[in-house]
Design a protein around this motif. Sequence first.
Motif, PDB file in Angstrom:
ATOM      1  N   ARG A  62       0.970 -14.861   4.045  1.00 30.46           N
ATOM      2  CA  ARG A  62      -0.372 -14.820   3.670  1.00 30.46           C
ATOM      3  C   ARG A  62      -1.160 -13.801   4.218  1.00 30.46           C
ATOM      4  O   ARG A  62      -2.004 -13.337   3.633  1.00 30.46           O
ATOM      5  N   LEU A  63      -0.803 -13.427   5.430  1.00 32.83           N
ATOM      6  CA  LEU A  63      -1.586 -12.245   5.977  1.00 32.83           C
ATOM      7  C   LEU A  63      -1.113 -10.908   5.327  1.00 32.83           C
ATOM      8  O   LEU A  63      -2.146 -10.090   5.223  1.00 32.83           O
ATOM      9  N   GLN A  64       0.046 -10.657   5.054  1.00 37.12           N
ATOM     10  CA  GLN A  64       0.518  -9.477   4.197  1.00 37.12           C
ATOM     11  C   GLN A  64      -0.227  -9.418   2.991  1.00 37.12           C
ATOM     12  O   GLN A  64      -0.763  -8.482   2.623  1.00 37.12           O
ATOM     13  N   LYS A  65      -0.510 -10.601   2.096  1.00 35.80           N
ATOM     14  CA  LYS A  65      -1.202 -10.668   0.852  1.00 35.80           C
ATOM     15  C   LYS A  65      -2.394 -10.116   1.068  1.00 35.80           C
ATOM     16  O   LYS A  65      -3.066  -9.229   0.291  1.00 35.80           O
ATOM     17  N   LEU A 124      -7.043  -3.717   2.340  1.00 33.64           N
ATOM     18  CA  LEU A 124      -6.825  -2.395   2.761  1.00 33.64           C
ATOM     19  C   LEU A 124      -6.228  -1.523   1.613  1.00 33.64           C
ATOM     20  O   LEU A 124      -6.213  -0.254   1.517  1.00 33.64           O
ATOM     21  N   GLY A 125      -6.042  -2.354   0.314  1.00 33.32           N
ATOM     22  CA  GLY A 125      -5.652  -1.428  -0.817  1.00 33.32           C
ATOM     23  C   GLY A 125      -4.394  -0.669  -1.055  1.00 33.32           C
ATOM     24  O   GLY A 125      -4.010   0.241  -1.353  1.00 33.32           O
ATOM     25  N   SER A 126      -3.432  -1.299  -0.361  1.00 32.25           N
ATOM     26  CA  SER A 126      -2.049  -0.831  -0.223  1.00 32.25           C
ATOM     27  C   SER A 126      -1.042  -2.114  -0.450  1.00 32.25           C
ATOM     28  O   SER A 126      -0.649  -2.497   0.342  1.00 32.25           O
ATOM     29  N   SER A 127      -0.280  -1.885  -1.473  1.00 28.23           N
ATOM     30  CA  SER A 127       1.112  -2.564  -1.685  1.00 28.23           C
ATOM     31  C   SER A 127       2.090  -2.092  -0.742  1.00 28.23           C
ATOM     32  O   SER A 127       3.083  -3.012  -0.571  1.00 28.23           O
ATOM     33  N   LYS A 128       2.010  -1.000  -0.081  1.00 30.30           N
ATOM     34  CA  LYS A 128       2.998  -0.310   0.763  1.00 30.30           C
ATOM     35  C   LYS A 128       2.788  -1.224   2.087  1.00 30.30           C
ATOM     36  O   LYS A 128       3.789  -0.936   2.927  1.00 30.30           O
ATOM     37  N   LEU A 129       1.820  -1.827   2.703  1.00 26.12           N
ATOM     38  CA  LEU A 129       1.762  -2.273   3.800  1.00 26.12           C
ATOM     39  C   LEU A 129       2.497  -3.760   3.717  1.00 26.12           C
ATOM     40  O   LEU A 129       2.494  -4.579   2.617  1.00 26.12           O
ATOM     41  N   THR A 130       3.316  -3.737   5.054  1.00 27.25           N
ATOM     42  CA  THR A 130       4.193  -5.226   5.156  1.00 27.25           C
ATOM     43  C   THR A 130       3.660  -5.457   6.382  1.00 27.25           C
ATOM     44  O   THR A 130       3.426  -4.879   7.436  1.00 27.25           O
ATOM     45  N   VAL A 131       3.764  -6.954   6.701  1.00 26.41           N
ATOM     46  CA  VAL A 131       3.778  -7.767   7.834  1.00 26.41           C
ATOM     47  C   VAL A 131       5.045  -8.287   8.277  1.00 26.41           C
ATOM     48  O   VAL A 131       5.646  -8.991   7.414  1.00 26.41           O
ATOM     49  N   ASN A 132       5.609  -7.597   9.403  1.00 24.15           N
ATOM     50  CA  ASN A 132       7.129  -7.735   9.538  1.00 24.15           C
ATOM     51  C   ASN A 132       7.141  -8.659  10.780  1.00 24.15           C
ATOM     52  O   ASN A 132       6.598  -8.747  11.850  1.00 24.15           O
TER      53      ASN A 132
END
Length: 74
Positions: free
Chosen positions: A11-14, A20-28
């Motif tokens: 949920r945080l990643q989505k 932030l407008g970036s689908s390249k962002l991941t929460v690992n």
Amino acid sequence: MADITPSEIERLQKSLQRLLGSSKLTVNPPLRKGMSVEIAVAGEVIGTVYRDEDDGEVSYAVNITVLEEDLPPA
């Protein structure tokens, strides 16, 4: 500080991708218990996420680190 669940990570990643407008962002998730949840962009770790719960209210703190050497010249 409490551990962040897999559901919260998703949920945080989505939410962060949208904000932030970036689908390249991941929460690992952490690699081992006790390690931090990391935020990455295109595979490069840029920061950490911490979960806090106070009086039943949950919040997340995002700490983004920018190294001086990564800044463009002045």
